[in-house]
Design an enzyme around this catalytic site. Sequence first.
Site, mmCIF file in Angstrom:
data_model
loop_
_atom_site.group_PDB
_atom_site.id
_atom_site.type_symbol
_atom_site.label_atom_id
_atom_site.label_comp_id
_atom_site.label_asym_id
_atom_site.label_seq_id
_atom_site.Cartn_x
_atom_site.Cartn_y
_atom_site.Cartn_z
ATOM 1 N N LYS A 12 0.858 -1.184 0.000
ATOM 2 C CA LYS A 12 0.000 0.000 0.000
ATOM 3 C C LYS A 12 0.891 1.229 0.000
ATOM 4 O O LYS A 12 2.040 1.203 0.449
ATOM 5 C CB LYS A 12 -0.940 0.016 1.215
ATOM 6 C CG LYS A 12 -0.257 0.072 2.584
ATOM 7 C CD LYS A 12 0.127 1.465 3.038
ATOM 8 C CE LYS A 12 0.840 1.441 4.386
ATOM 9 N NZ LYS A 12 1.519 2.723 4.696
ATOM 10 N N ALA A 99 10.071 0.858 4.649
ATOM 11 C CA ALA A 99 9.832 1.680 3.455
ATOM 12 C C ALA A 99 8.464 2.336 3.453
ATOM 13 O O ALA A 99 8.135 3.085 2.538
ATOM 14 C CB ALA A 99 9.998 0.823 2.192
ATOM 15 N N SER A 106 0.795 -6.802 4.990
ATOM 16 C CA SER A 106 0.217 -7.472 3.821
ATOM 17 C C SER A 106 0.451 -8.979 3.890
ATOM 18 O O SER A 106 -0.453 -9.778 3.597
ATOM 19 C CB SER A 106 0.823 -6.894 2.543
ATOM 20 O OG SER A 106 0.274 -7.502 1.401
ATOM 21 N N ASP A 139 -2.278 -1.762 10.386
ATOM 22 C CA ASP A 139 -2.449 -1.798 8.934
ATOM 23 C C ASP A 139 -3.018 -3.120 8.419
ATOM 24 O O ASP A 139 -3.468 -3.188 7.271
ATOM 25 C CB ASP A 139 -1.105 -1.569 8.224
ATOM 26 C CG ASP A 139 -0.589 -0.155 8.391
ATOM 27 O OD1 ASP A 139 -1.325 0.692 8.933
ATOM 28 O OD2 ASP A 139 0.556 0.097 7.983
#
Length: 296
Positions: A12, A99, A106, A139
């Site tokens: 994302k 990053a 994920s 997330d």
Amino acid sequence: MSTVWTLHAGCKVNLYLDIVGVRADGYHEIESLFYPLPAPCDILKLRLSEEAGLRLTCSVPSLDASDNILSRAYAGFAAATGFAPGVVAHLTKNIPMGAGLGGGSSDAAAFLSWLNAQAGERALTRPALAALALTLGADVPFFLGRGPAWVTGIGEVLAPVSCDLREYTLLVVCPDVHVNTGWAYRRWDEMAETGQVRPRKELTPEMSPIMSLCFTKPPRLWNGFEEVVFQEFPVLYEVKTQILNHFPDACVMSGSGSSFVALFSSPERARECAGHMRSLGHACHATGPEEPSSRK
């Protein structure tokens, strides 16, 4: 031969990110626009085994430890459902760590979804799976979905939004720089205390007026971490400057860094920018019309 499942865990980018306050418990409230991209992506290969538990290897040896997010996902799912199959897993990391692309989150979401699909009658409902995902990281629930979302609270409140950027070539530039998210928040707190950044005092409104800015043409992108991170990592300021020299429609740092996402209405400019960035040693990944090669 046993079946091997191959899962592609995309990343994302944050097209908008602002810290809007700090709660009494120390957690930071944010407003952000999360946008999913297929590249870069991690690859998780899985097969069932008669040997109990999870056996995990990774292309990054330091992630083989038992306390990584995939191991925690397996343990959490087993505790919630009683379903604990023997699993042999190998993770190929293509999403760089530190990053701001959500690679670990994920991976965890892809693994949880796969476990849930295997669990049969013991599978969790979607809300229960999302609640479990949240225990692994703010997330992670986002990656259980498929589309862009406006994110508020401490990252746990997701509102799907219509955000179609298919007319743009999206270029993700990944400098070989690791920015620790915990450090970024602590540094933001220090700068806020000395007036170097201005935290918003009010709690996040249900529908922020700032949200509409992300949907102008071209989009107006923003990341409140840039002024914090660029002071400590001037090389990242230079990277953004180099990207802007290729005239993207918009460019912003993702998460707490160190990657950038640039939107180009001109595929040719995106291609030229990608080539220049690679010549400087930065990995690039492109999605969109007439994609330039996404290889390093």
